[in-house]
Scaffold this active site. Structure first.
Site, mmCIF file in Angstrom:
data_model
loop_
_atom_site.group_PDB
_atom_site.id
_atom_site.type_symbol
_atom_site.label_atom_id
_atom_site.label_comp_id
_atom_site.label_asym_id
_atom_site.label_seq_id
_atom_site.Cartn_x
_atom_site.Cartn_y
_atom_site.Cartn_z
ATOM 1 N N CYS A 11 -14.073 5.342 -27.480
ATOM 2 C CA CYS A 11 -15.372 5.986 -27.674
ATOM 3 C C CYS A 11 -16.025 6.312 -26.343
ATOM 4 O O CYS A 11 -17.119 5.810 -26.050
ATOM 5 C CB CYS A 11 -16.273 5.075 -28.491
ATOM 6 N N GLU A 12 -15.351 7.075 -25.514
ATOM 7 C CA GLU A 12 -15.905 7.490 -24.222
ATOM 8 C C GLU A 12 -15.329 8.839 -23.873
ATOM 9 O O GLU A 12 -14.106 9.020 -23.968
ATOM 10 C CB GLU A 12 -15.484 6.523 -23.110
ATOM 11 N N GLY A 53 0.778 -1.239 0.000
ATOM 12 C CA GLY A 53 0.000 0.000 0.000
ATOM 13 C C GLY A 53 0.806 1.283 0.000
ATOM 14 O O GLY A 53 0.244 2.372 0.061
ATOM 15 N N GLU A 89 4.240 -6.435 1.641
ATOM 16 C CA GLU A 89 3.894 -6.788 0.255
ATOM 17 C C GLU A 89 3.788 -5.558 -0.654
ATOM 18 O O GLU A 89 2.723 -5.291 -1.211
ATOM 19 C CB GLU A 89 2.549 -7.516 0.244
#
Ligand code: LLP
Length: 494
Positions: free
Chosen positions: A421-422, A288, A330
């Site tokens: 196409c957005e 994180g 991690e």
């Protein structure tokens, strides 16, 4: 209607975005260590220019600095080892493969002394293909299939991180059927809500991951799901309970959340020791750790985070009178994120004029008085949300630079957009680029090593880009880009 001249600072720009003093300069700490401009002004990795990269591999292209990846991996390992040396003899660092995984990366990770965190059968397949020792691999997932659990046992994984009571029973049964003992960690939710986007915060109660530590989380009064799992795990002869795990979220800058989670889990270990005489030798504090996507982000160096976490682990163990467990972490993004930039070619350009941003009280006085509009330039590139879904998914901000040349033109507030196409297909929402950026120029977007290729798609039948690793001034494809053939050959045509 009056039109405001294109001054440097645009009222449309977000507050955090300053006009760079030099548009050609690479802003720290967004870039991999080997990235700089060559004498001719062309952006290069280890001296290898983006023009040469484009020539050989085309665009869009993920460009990774291998030495930088290795250095960041080592830096986590060395900093955490040093900070925890007197507490538990060092730390096991599991690179979170979900951030970016291919066999080359598994080899680098192993060579730098790290281990590997996987989250699916597919990620295990990459690990197996790379030939990493299963004892150095962990498997995560909130819904592991029986096949994935069997695969983990086939590979003799060092740890399976069990996510629920259901799954614990399944792992126990499968291992027992094979006459084996599964090495298990329990994923707990310590209730620490780190400050990050809701979808990437993972240790609060109301979500799918992990075993709750809250006293009322089972039918039995006062018994948490976490405690029930510990008791159950130790009752199965096919389970070796190594310890507990938590992961509080992603893209976190402050060490406080990690330290608080560590403290909560240590108290839990001490309570289990006292109540059941169960001593668990391992504590995994997840990943994180945040990186800089724009100059406004201020990540801490691994050593600083390691020391803050070590201080809490040291004092909590002393207070509780327990022997410190072996610690593991991690990190994914903080190792791979900044090692990579995406190289795009510029295509269509257009400028729109936009009203001043509307304040909470309505239109700004300036807009009302003079009907002033401001220019925003849309710079279309040859990729987009298919190679970087993070802006669409998490409102993530990025930065970009003109890579194929330098420019003395004035800064212009720009929005780098893709070719899908957005209208939400945005790569970089707000960035100052030189006014003379033109079709055919190359742009580089830094910080795309983590969760970009990993989250990529074939939307609009775009082929996923390849990834080149540059080392000692030469480039090699570590994952080739898809071809049209790749796109078509799963279409059964019936
Ligand atoms: N360990 C566990 C159990 C995880 O779930 C994760 C990330 C990590 C480690 C690695 O976290 P990192 O150090 O990379 O932050 N797609 C999102 C991030 C999702 C994170 C998922 N789990 C994004 O692009 O921001």
């Amino acid at each position: 209607m009056s039109v405001q001249a294109n001054t440097a600072a645009s009222p449309l720009a977000p507050e955090w975005l300053a006009v760079p003093a030099d548009l050609n300069a690479l802003q720290e700490p967004l870039w991999a260590a080997g990235v700089q401009r060559n004498d001719d002004g062309v952006l290069a990795v280890d001296g290898l220019s983006v023009a040469a990269l484009k020539e050989q591999f085309g665009t869009p292209l993920f460009v990774m600095d291998e030495a930088d990846f290795r250095a960041r991996a080592r830096s986590f390992k060395d900093s955490f080892d040093a900070a925890f040396a007197d507490i538990c003899g060092g730390v096991d660092v599991y690179y979170a493969g979900k951030s970016f995984l291919c066999t080359a990366v598994v080899k680098w990770v192993e060579e730098e002394g790290l281990r590997l965190d996987t989250a699916s059968g597919g990620e295990l397949a990459v690990a197996a293909r790379a030939g990493i020792d299963g004892a150095r691999v962990a498997l995560h997932g909130n819904n592991k299939s029986d096949a994935e659990i069997n695969r983990a046992l086939d590979m003799e994984l060092g740890r399976i991180v069990v996510d629920s009571l259901d799954e614990l029973e399944r792992v126990a049964k499968i291992a027992s059927g094979r006459g084996e003992k599964a090495k298990v960690m329990l994923r707990l939710t310590p209730g620490v809500h780190a400050h990050t986007h809701e979808f990437i915060a993972t240790a609060h109660e109301d979500q799918k991951f992990g075993l709750s530590m809250a006293g009322d989380s089972t039918d039995q009064a006062g018994l948490s799901a976490a405690e029930e799992a510990v008791a159950a795990a130790t009752s199965y002869s096919s389970i070796e309970l190594l310890g507990v795990h938590c992961h509080i979220g992603s893209q976190i800058f402050e060490p406080d959340g990690f330290a608080l989670a560590a403290e909560k889990l240590l108290r839990f270990l001490a309570a289990m020791q006292e109540k059941y005489s169960i001593v668990m030798p391992e504590l995994d504090l997840g990943g994180g750790y945040g990186i800089a996507y724009t100059p406004a982000d201020t990540p801490r160096p691994p050593a600083e985070i390691a020391q803050a976490m070590a201080a809490v682990v040291r004092s909590t163990c002393a207070e509780l009178g327990i022997r410190a467990p072996r610690i593991s972490i991690e990190p994914g993004r903080a190792i791979v994120g900044s090692t990579t930039f995406t190289l795009y070619e510029v295509g269509t350009l257009k400028t729109v004029r936009v009203d001043s941003p509307v304040s909470a009280t309505g239109k700004t006085a300036e807009t009302e008085a003079k009907n002033v509009t401001h220019p925003r330039r849309y710079v279309s590139v040859d990729g987009g949300m298919s190679d970087n879904a993070r802006p669409v998914l998490y409102d993530a901000d990025y930065s970009a630079i003109l890579a194929s040349r330098t420019s003395t033109a004035a800064p212009q507030l720009s929005r780098v957009v893709g070719k899908h196409c957005e209208s939400g297909d945005i790569v970089v929402r707000d960035v100052y680029l030189p006014e003379d950026v033109a079709a055919g120029d190359l742009l580089a977007v830094p910080g795309t090593g983590a969760y970009c290729w990993a989250l990529s798609s074939n939307y609009n039948y775009l082929a996923r880009p390849g990834i080149v690793a540059v080392r000692d001034g030469s480039a090699r494809l570590i994952v080739r880009g898809e071809t049209e053939e790749d796109l078509l050959n799963r279409d059964m045509g019936v």
